[in-house]
Design a protein around this motif. Sequence first.
Motif, PDB file in Angstrom:
ATOM      1  N   CYS A 291       3.280   1.988   5.648  1.00  0.00           N
ATOM      2  CA  CYS A 291       2.440   2.981   6.460  1.00  0.00           C
ATOM      3  C   CYS A 291       2.845   3.067   7.824  1.00  0.00           C
ATOM      4  CB  CYS A 291       1.040   2.870   6.287  1.00  0.00           C
ATOM      5  SG  CYS A 291       0.306   3.202   4.663  1.00  0.00           S
ATOM      6  N   ILE A 292       3.362   4.094   8.313  1.00  0.00           N
ATOM      7  CA  ILE A 292       3.890   4.165   9.772  1.00  0.00           C
ATOM      8  C   ILE A 292       3.361   5.390  10.306  1.00  0.00           C
ATOM      9  CG2 ILE A 292       5.725   4.170  11.319  1.00  0.00           C
ATOM     10  CD1 ILE A 292       7.296   2.615   9.283  1.00  0.00           C
ATOM     11  N   ALA A 293       2.537   5.186  11.502  1.00  0.00           N
ATOM     12  CA  ALA A 293       1.756   6.460  11.959  1.00  0.00           C
ATOM     13  C   ALA A 293       0.974   7.309  11.074  1.00  0.00           C
ATOM     14  CB  ALA A 293       2.753   6.992  13.151  1.00  0.00           C
ATOM     15  N   GLY A 294       0.426   6.804   9.999  1.00  0.00           N
ATOM     16  CA  GLY A 294      -0.075   7.532   9.035  1.00  0.00           C
ATOM     17  C   GLY A 294       0.574   8.412   8.047  1.00  0.00           C
ATOM     18  N   LYS A 295       1.847   7.915   7.919  1.00  0.00           N
ATOM     19  CA  LYS A 295       2.746   8.411   7.063  1.00  0.00           C
ATOM     20  C   LYS A 295       3.265   7.500   6.125  1.00  0.00           C
ATOM     21  CE  LYS A 295       4.233  12.617   9.422  1.00  0.00           C
ATOM     22  NZ  LYS A 295       4.904  13.768   9.682  1.00  0.00           N
ATOM     23  N   ALA A 296       3.680   7.590   4.949  1.00  0.00           N
ATOM     24  CA  ALA A 296       4.222   6.652   3.967  1.00  0.00           C
ATOM     25  C   ALA A 296       5.718   6.742   4.166  1.00  0.00           C
ATOM     26  CB  ALA A 296       3.688   6.876   2.505  1.00  0.00           C
ATOM     27  N   MET A 297       6.356   5.462   4.247  1.00  0.00           N
ATOM     28  CA  MET A 297       7.752   5.581   4.436  1.00  0.00           C
ATOM     29  C   MET A 297       8.115   4.689   3.393  1.00  0.00           C
ATOM     30  SD  MET A 297       8.407   7.423   7.118  1.00  0.00           S
ATOM     31  CE  MET A 297       9.864   7.077   7.777  1.00  0.00           C
ATOM     32  N   LEU A 298       9.400   5.146   2.695  1.00  0.00           N
ATOM     33  CA  LEU A 298       9.905   4.431   1.751  1.00  0.00           C
ATOM     34  C   LEU A 298      11.067   3.363   2.348  1.00  0.00           C
ATOM     35  CD1 LEU A 298      10.799   7.444  -0.629  1.00  0.00           C
ATOM     36  CD2 LEU A 298       9.127   5.437  -0.984  1.00  0.00           C
ATOM     37  N   ILE A 299      10.844   2.237   1.961  1.00  0.00           N
ATOM     38  CA  ILE A 299      11.861   0.934   2.412  1.00  0.00           C
ATOM     39  C   ILE A 299      12.688   0.547   1.588  1.00  0.00           C
ATOM     40  CG2 ILE A 299      11.646  -1.254   3.230  1.00  0.00           C
ATOM     41  CD1 ILE A 299      10.046   0.894   4.998  1.00  0.00           C
ATOM     42  N   MET A 300      14.047   0.699   1.897  1.00  0.00           N
ATOM     43  CA  MET A 300      15.033   0.649   0.927  1.00  0.00           C
ATOM     44  C   MET A 300      15.444  -0.789   1.012  1.00  0.00           C
ATOM     45  SD  MET A 300      15.643   3.421  -0.254  1.00  0.00           S
ATOM     46  CE  MET A 300      15.024   4.959  -0.065  1.00  0.00           C
ATOM     47  N   ALA A 301      16.320  -1.441   0.275  1.00  0.00           N
ATOM     48  CA  ALA A 301      16.708  -2.837   0.235  1.00  0.00           C
ATOM     49  C   ALA A 301      17.525  -3.244   1.370  1.00  0.00           C
ATOM     50  CB  ALA A 301      17.639  -2.990  -1.000  1.00  0.00           C
ATOM     51  N   GLU A 302      18.299  -2.447   2.196  1.00  0.00           N
ATOM     52  CA  GLU A 302      18.975  -2.602   3.293  1.00  0.00           C
ATOM     53  C   GLU A 302      18.123  -2.648   4.616  1.00  0.00           C
ATOM     54  OE1 GLU A 302      19.739   1.574   2.649  1.00  0.00           O
ATOM     55  OE2 GLU A 302      20.005  -0.084   1.348  1.00  0.00           O
ATOM     56  N   GLN A 303      16.898  -2.118   4.449  1.00  0.00           N
ATOM     57  CA  GLN A 303      16.133  -1.946   5.920  1.00  0.00           C
ATOM     58  C   GLN A 303      15.425  -3.313   6.056  1.00  0.00           C
ATOM     59  OE1 GLN A 303      14.068   1.513   4.992  1.00  0.00           O
ATOM     60  NE2 GLN A 303      15.667   3.020   5.859  1.00  0.00           N
TER      61      GLN A 303
END
Length: 149
Positions: free
Chosen positions: A137-149
């Motif tokens: 959760c970043i700034a109220g939005k759901a962010m998908l985290i990929m393996a390389e991040q």
Amino acid sequence: MKKFFINIPLLALCTTLTVVSCNTSKNLNTNLPKDISERPADEDSQKYEQAQLDKIKASIESEALKEKCTDASEWTFAPMGAKACGGPQQYVAYPKKIETTLLPRIEDYTQKVKTFNEKYNITSDCMMLIPPTSIKCIAGKAMLIMAEQ
């Protein structure tokens, strides 16, 4: 004077017939086909079907984004769409509490994309999309985290 009294009923009769005849032309037959000017010009074309798919996709994404992301454990993700070579076009994050209503819509959209790809012989880049590993959760939005991040 006698002609004057004959003209009044004749004038009244003509006026009544005119009003009645104008009024009956307003009756519409609802069984008639739509006017061609109201129908999209390319209703049976690839462009029209792509626009319909884009509307469905936007609807799904906007529904998923309505919720504010405060706890990543309350969110999940699903593959959405279909590449011509196979595999999803993207992944979409959504709150678990709307999963029962949103997941069938995502699956329906994916099936429609597969049908579209087959119907129009669509080609794609055939690059495999790696599934996300988690959600943040970043700034109220759901962010998908990929393996390389």
